[in-house]
Design a protein around this motif. Structure first.
Motif, short mmCIF file in Angstrom:
data_model
loop_
_atom_site.label_atom_id
_atom_site.label_comp_id
_atom_site.label_asym_id
_atom_site.label_seq_id
_atom_site.Cartn_x
_atom_site.Cartn_y
_atom_site.Cartn_z
N ILE A 190 8.48 3.81 2.69
CA ILE A 190 8.81 2.74 3.64
C ILE A 190 9.51 1.58 2.93
O ILE A 190 10.52 1.05 3.43
N SER B 58 3.83 4.34 1.63
CA SER B 58 4.17 2.93 1.40
C SER B 58 5.43 2.80 0.56
O SER B 58 6.29 1.95 0.83
N LEU C 62 -0.04 -2.67 4.17
CA LEU C 62 -1.00 -2.16 5.15
C LEU C 62 -1.27 -0.67 4.89
O LEU C 62 -2.42 -0.22 4.97
N GLY C 63 -0.22 0.08 4.55
CA GLY C 63 -0.40 1.49 4.22
C GLY C 63 -1.33 1.68 3.03
O GLY C 63 -2.20 2.56 3.03
N LEU D 254 10.76 -2.92 10.47
CA LEU D 254 9.78 -3.63 9.65
C LEU D 254 9.76 -5.13 9.95
O LEU D 254 8.70 -5.72 10.10
N THR E 139 4.23 -3.75 5.87
CA THR E 139 3.82 -2.41 6.31
C THR E 139 3.37 -1.57 5.12
O THR E 139 2.40 -0.81 5.21
N SER E 140 4.07 -1.73 4.00
CA SER E 140 3.70 -0.98 2.80
C SER E 140 2.30 -1.39 2.32
O SER E 140 1.49 -0.55 1.94
#
Lengths: 63, 131
Positions: free
Chosen positions: B52, B49, B17-18, B66, B14-15
């Motif tokens: 997260i 990011s 992707l951010g 996550l 996710t980080s």
């Protein structure tokens, strides 16, 4: 739905976190199941029963 | 009874992707002739990011969101997503009515509404067939 997860866990001398790691879920989820706030899915209920070596209906009981 | 930790999952997806979204923002702003705004947008996404990634190490809930291994947290995520989608639907409807009342075409709310409606319908059909 009532359950005996807490009793069986403490009988084995396990902390919630240890049982959570065995079942690959969070400690919060174990706590929620034990307090009856969360009813696990059938696969997770099977995993719990398998871990304690009993049938599902020996752990989970209808109200 | 001894227990062992399961194989660690990749919490950084996710980080990453951010960060990618932040870079896309920056490119978009740069193409529009506003590189400073692009840098600000990228900074915000970098901060997101980092937060997260750090929260994933400390919070069981964030970690569950996550890695999606915990069925209860995944269920919470689904319900929260549904509520957020409902809030967005209301916002889009209000935006559309305001735009139309002002004599405009209702854009971009019409497009957003159509995308949402079609996506929902397609998802219902897909899951109806799959499950």
């Amino acid at each position: 739905m009532r359950n005996d997860v807490r009793e069986r866990r403490t009988a084995k001398g396990l902390a919630q976190g240890e049982l959570a790691r065995e079942l690959d879920v969070s400690r919060q989820t174990i706590n929620s199941i034990e307090t009856g706030r969360y009813t696990p899915s059938l696969p997770l209920a099977f995993a719990i029963a398998r871990f304690f070596g009993v049938a599902i209906e020996e752990i989970f009981h209808e109200d | 009874m001894k227990t062992e930790a399961k194989t660690p999952r990749q919490y950084w997806a996710t980080s990453v992707l951010g960060l990618v979204i932040g870079i896309v923002y920056q490119v978009g702003f740069a193409l529009g002739g506003r590189p400073l705004d692009g840098a600000i947008a990228l900074s915000i996404m970098v901060a997101f990011s980092v937060v997260i990634a750090l929260a994933g190490r400390r919070s069981e809930t964030v970690r569950g969101l996550l890695d999606r291994r915990d069925e209860r947290i995944t269920g919470i995520d689904l319900k929260a997503t549904a509520i957020a989608a409902l809030a967005m639907c209301v916002a889009v409807l209000i935006g559309f009515v305001v735009e139309v009342a002002q004599g405009h075409t209702g854009s971009p709310y019409v497009i957003i509404g159509v995308v949402g409606g079609l996506s929902y319908s397609a998802a219902v059909v897909y899951f109806r067939i799959r499950t």
